[in-house]
Scaffold this motif. Structure first.
Motif, mmCIF file in Angstrom:
data_model
loop_
_atom_site.group_PDB
_atom_site.id
_atom_site.type_symbol
_atom_site.label_atom_id
_atom_site.label_comp_id
_atom_site.label_asym_id
_atom_site.label_seq_id
_atom_site.Cartn_x
_atom_site.Cartn_y
_atom_site.Cartn_z
ATOM 1 N N LEU A 122 26.504 20.869 65.726
ATOM 2 C CA LEU A 122 26.710 21.384 67.080
ATOM 3 C C LEU A 122 25.379 21.536 67.812
ATOM 4 O O LEU A 122 25.288 21.261 69.016
ATOM 5 C CB LEU A 122 27.470 22.715 67.036
ATOM 6 N N LEU A 123 24.351 21.971 67.088
ATOM 7 C CA LEU A 123 23.029 22.072 67.713
ATOM 8 C C LEU A 123 22.557 20.697 68.174
ATOM 9 O O LEU A 123 21.963 20.560 69.252
ATOM 10 C CB LEU A 123 22.028 22.693 66.740
ATOM 11 N N ASN A 124 22.830 19.675 67.374
ATOM 12 C CA ASN A 124 22.506 18.309 67.786
ATOM 13 C C ASN A 124 23.276 17.914 69.032
ATOM 14 O O ASN A 124 22.744 17.332 69.970
ATOM 15 C CB ASN A 124 22.831 17.319 66.661
ATOM 16 N N LYS A 125 24.553 18.249 69.033
ATOM 17 C CA LYS A 125 25.429 17.895 70.151
ATOM 18 C C LYS A 125 24.920 18.480 71.465
ATOM 19 O O LYS A 125 24.985 17.835 72.503
ATOM 20 C CB LYS A 125 26.838 18.422 69.834
ATOM 21 N N VAL A 126 24.405 19.719 71.409
ATOM 22 C CA VAL A 126 23.908 20.337 72.645
ATOM 23 C C VAL A 126 22.407 20.085 72.844
ATOM 24 O O VAL A 126 21.782 20.661 73.742
ATOM 25 C CB VAL A 126 24.229 21.854 72.718
ATOM 26 N N GLY A 127 21.830 19.237 71.979
ATOM 27 C CA GLY A 127 20.443 18.808 72.163
ATOM 28 C C GLY A 127 19.402 19.848 71.810
ATOM 29 O O GLY A 127 18.288 19.826 72.340
ATOM 30 N N LEU A 128 19.739 20.781 70.891
ATOM 31 C CA LEU A 128 18.813 21.871 70.605
ATOM 32 C C LEU A 128 18.596 22.092 69.104
ATOM 33 O O LEU A 128 18.312 23.218 68.667
ATOM 34 C CB LEU A 128 19.315 23.166 71.256
ATOM 35 N N ALA A 150 27.740 26.111 71.937
ATOM 36 C CA ALA A 150 27.789 25.682 70.530
ATOM 37 C C ALA A 150 28.409 26.781 69.663
ATOM 38 O O ALA A 150 29.205 26.507 68.755
ATOM 39 C CB ALA A 150 26.379 25.344 70.034
ATOM 40 N N ARG A 151 28.051 28.028 69.952
ATOM 41 C CA ARG A 151 28.611 29.142 69.179
ATOM 42 C C ARG A 151 30.129 29.207 69.341
ATOM 43 O O ARG A 151 30.855 29.428 68.374
ATOM 44 C CB ARG A 151 27.975 30.463 69.631
ATOM 45 N N SER A 152 30.612 29.016 70.555
ATOM 46 C CA SER A 152 32.062 29.015 70.764
ATOM 47 C C SER A 152 32.717 27.847 70.028
ATOM 48 O O SER A 152 33.767 28.007 69.409
ATOM 49 C CB SER A 152 32.396 28.887 72.249
ATOM 50 N N LEU A 153 32.071 26.676 70.075
ATOM 51 C CA LEU A 153 32.654 25.493 69.436
ATOM 52 C C LEU A 153 32.700 25.635 67.918
ATOM 53 O O LEU A 153 33.549 25.030 67.265
ATOM 54 C CB LEU A 153 31.848 24.242 69.806
ATOM 55 N N ALA A 154 31.794 26.434 67.363
ATOM 56 C CA ALA A 154 31.751 26.587 65.906
ATOM 57 C C ALA A 154 33.043 27.188 65.358
ATOM 58 O O ALA A 154 33.380 26.988 64.194
ATOM 59 C CB ALA A 154 30.552 27.456 65.510
ATOM 60 N N MET A 155 33.756 27.893 66.178
ATOM 61 C CA MET A 155 35.059 28.441 65.744
ATOM 62 C C MET A 155 36.159 27.375 65.796
ATOM 63 O O MET A 155 37.298 27.642 65.437
ATOM 64 C CB MET A 155 35.457 29.642 66.619
ATOM 65 N N GLN A 156 35.811 26.205 66.282
ATOM 66 C CA GLN A 156 36.772 25.107 66.460
ATOM 67 C C GLN A 156 38.045 25.589 67.157
ATOM 68 O O GLN A 156 39.162 25.465 66.637
ATOM 69 C CB GLN A 156 37.072 24.458 65.105
ATOM 70 N N PRO A 157 37.843 26.162 68.351
ATOM 71 C CA PRO A 157 38.977 26.719 69.082
ATOM 72 C C PRO A 157 39.888 25.631 69.641
ATOM 73 O O PRO A 157 39.458 24.480 69.795
ATOM 74 C CB PRO A 157 38.311 27.487 70.236
ATOM 75 N N LYS A 158 41.104 26.010 69.938
ATOM 76 C CA LYS A 158 42.011 25.075 70.613
ATOM 77 C C LYS A 158 41.781 25.114 72.117
ATOM 78 O O LYS A 158 42.127 24.180 72.831
ATOM 79 C CB LYS A 158 43.462 25.454 70.327
ATOM 80 N N CYS A 159 41.252 26.238 72.571
ATOM 81 C CA CYS A 159 41.096 26.452 74.010
ATOM 82 C C CYS A 159 39.777 27.162 74.263
ATOM 83 O O CYS A 159 39.423 28.091 73.520
ATOM 84 C CB CYS A 159 42.274 27.295 74.500
ATOM 85 N N LEU A 160 39.055 26.724 75.289
ATOM 86 C CA LEU A 160 37.792 27.381 75.634
ATOM 87 C C LEU A 160 37.805 27.746 77.119
ATOM 88 O O LEU A 160 38.117 26.902 77.971
ATOM 89 C CB LEU A 160 36.628 26.437 75.306
ATOM 90 N N VAL A 177 23.697 21.804 81.098
ATOM 91 C CA VAL A 177 24.874 22.560 80.646
ATOM 92 C C VAL A 177 26.153 21.821 81.053
ATOM 93 O O VAL A 177 27.075 21.666 80.249
ATOM 94 C CB VAL A 177 24.846 23.998 81.211
ATOM 95 N N LEU A 178 26.174 21.332 82.284
ATOM 96 C CA LEU A 178 27.373 20.597 82.733
ATOM 97 C C LEU A 178 27.599 19.344 81.903
ATOM 98 O O LEU A 178 28.741 18.982 81.615
ATOM 99 C CB LEU A 178 27.256 20.233 84.221
ATOM 100 N N ASP A 179 26.504 18.685 81.486
ATOM 101 C CA ASP A 179 26.654 17.472 80.668
ATOM 102 C C ASP A 179 27.323 17.799 79.332
ATOM 103 O O ASP A 179 28.186 17.045 78.864
ATOM 104 C CB ASP A 179 25.286 16.811 80.414
ATOM 105 N N VAL A 180 26.945 18.920 78.735
ATOM 106 C CA VAL A 180 27.582 19.337 77.480
ATOM 107 C C VAL A 180 29.073 19.596 77.721
ATOM 108 O O VAL A 180 29.937 19.162 76.955
ATOM 109 C CB VAL A 180 26.889 20.607 76.919
ATOM 110 N N MET A 181 29.371 20.268 78.826
ATOM 111 C CA MET A 181 30.775 20.572 79.122
ATOM 112 C C MET A 181 31.579 19.305 79.426
ATOM 113 O O MET A 181 32.743 19.192 79.045
ATOM 114 C CB MET A 181 30.850 21.551 80.293
ATOM 115 N N LYS A 182 30.945 18.354 80.114
ATOM 116 C CA LYS A 182 31.634 17.089 80.400
ATOM 117 C C LYS A 182 31.946 16.352 79.109
ATOM 118 O O LYS A 182 33.028 15.781 78.947
ATOM 119 C CB LYS A 182 30.764 16.195 81.289
ATOM 120 N N ASP A 183 30.983 16.366 78.192
ATOM 121 C CA ASP A 183 31.171 15.703 76.897
ATOM 122 C C ASP A 183 32.373 16.326 76.165
ATOM 123 O O ASP A 183 33.221 15.601 75.632
ATOM 124 C CB ASP A 183 29.883 15.867 76.072
ATOM 125 N N ILE A 184 32.465 17.636 76.180
ATOM 126 C CA ILE A 184 33.600 18.300 75.508
ATOM 127 C C ILE A 184 34.905 17.915 76.197
ATOM 128 O O ILE A 184 35.905 17.590 75.558
ATOM 129 C CB ILE A 184 33.435 19.832 75.545
#
Ligand code: ADP
Ligand code: ADP
Length: 230
Positions: A122-128, A150-160, A177-184
């Protein structure tokens, strides 16, 4: 399949009528952007979805949990429904890596090696990835927000749920930040509900745009219709 269903929901803060007869259905996997003037109830609406703000009447079903029923276990619901705040809410005395690993370790009892591997992915995914051992205070606002995501994604939620995730950021940090959200939004099946003023983001990835004013939903349109693209 519905992820979120509001049926005639009313919400008051004391005498103040914050949500008025809200009817809304969000299907699993949809990305929905919520817009409207300050004070129109956008934040209140998404805070009711993971039980941060209780509702007074109507029916609210999230991921098959009935939030209109006081006996519903909200902590269980929150494993599946995460929230990203305007002001990050990172644990200040823990490293970036620990921020990401903490909840899955305690709440999900995810094995440590697996948890570490996912956190690094996840840290890789958000570039950090290079910030794993940093403290939150050493990060810029944009970096903090990417860690919070990334912390929220670590819970592998169904909804964010995102509550104005870029409003507190310096302009030059917003796009990261928007780029990370667009990717998700594009590359996951997660349901996303985003309160934002970023119309470019809405146009690029939202399935629907909801416009609120004075505690009511005044429009609920496909993104194409909302922007007059069809
Ligand atoms: P928005 O996100 O659209 O800016 P909010 O949902 O934050 O709007 O707020 C809607 C209205 O409810 C505002 O008038 C705000 O002052 C009020 N409000 C929000 N939270 C509370 C609270 N905890 N107690 C009383 N009033 C509140
Ligand atoms: P934001 O920066 O998210 O718009 P606000 O300043 O609207 O935050 O609200 C910050 C906190 O204060 C929230 O928890 C909100 O519920 C609460 N709040 C907002 N308006 C009021 C109010 N009129 N009375 C009491 N609490 C409020």
């Amino acid at each position: 399949m519905s992820m979120i269903e509001f049926h005639n929901v009313e919400k008051y803060y004391g005498k103040f009528h914050a949500l008025k007869n809200i009817n809304l259905n969000v299907d699993a996997g949809e990305t929905v952007v919520l817009i409207g003037p300050s004070g129109s109830g956008k934040s209140t609406l998404i805070r009711t979805i993971n039980g941060l703000d209780p509702i007074q009447s109507g029916k609210l079903i999230v991921n098959n949990y009935d939030l209109s029923d006081k006996k519903t276990n909200i902590n269980k619901l929150r494993r599946d429904v995460g929230m990203v705040f305007q002001h990050f809410n990172l644990y200040q005395n823990k490293t970036v890596l620990e921020n990401i690993m903490l909840a899955p370790r305690i709440v999900l009892k995810r094995p440590e090696d697996e948890n570490h591997e996912l956190a690094m992915q996840l840290l890789n995914k958000v570039g950090l990835a290079n910030k794993a051992d940093s403290m939150p205070s050493q990060l810029s606002g944009g970096q903090k927000q990417r860690i919070a995501i990334a912390r929220s994604l670590a819970m592998q939620p169904k909804c964010l749920l995102f509550d104005e995730p870029t409003s507190a950021l310096d302009p030059e940090m917003i796009d990261d930040v928007l780029d990370v959200m667009k990717d998700i939004a594009k590359n996951s099946n997660m349901t996303m509900l985003v309160v934002t003023h970023e119309m470019g983001f809405a146009r690029a990835v939202a399935d629907r745009v909801i416009f609120m004013a004075d505690g009511q939903i005044l429009e609920d349109d496909s993104t194409e219709k909302f922007f007059g693209d069809q």
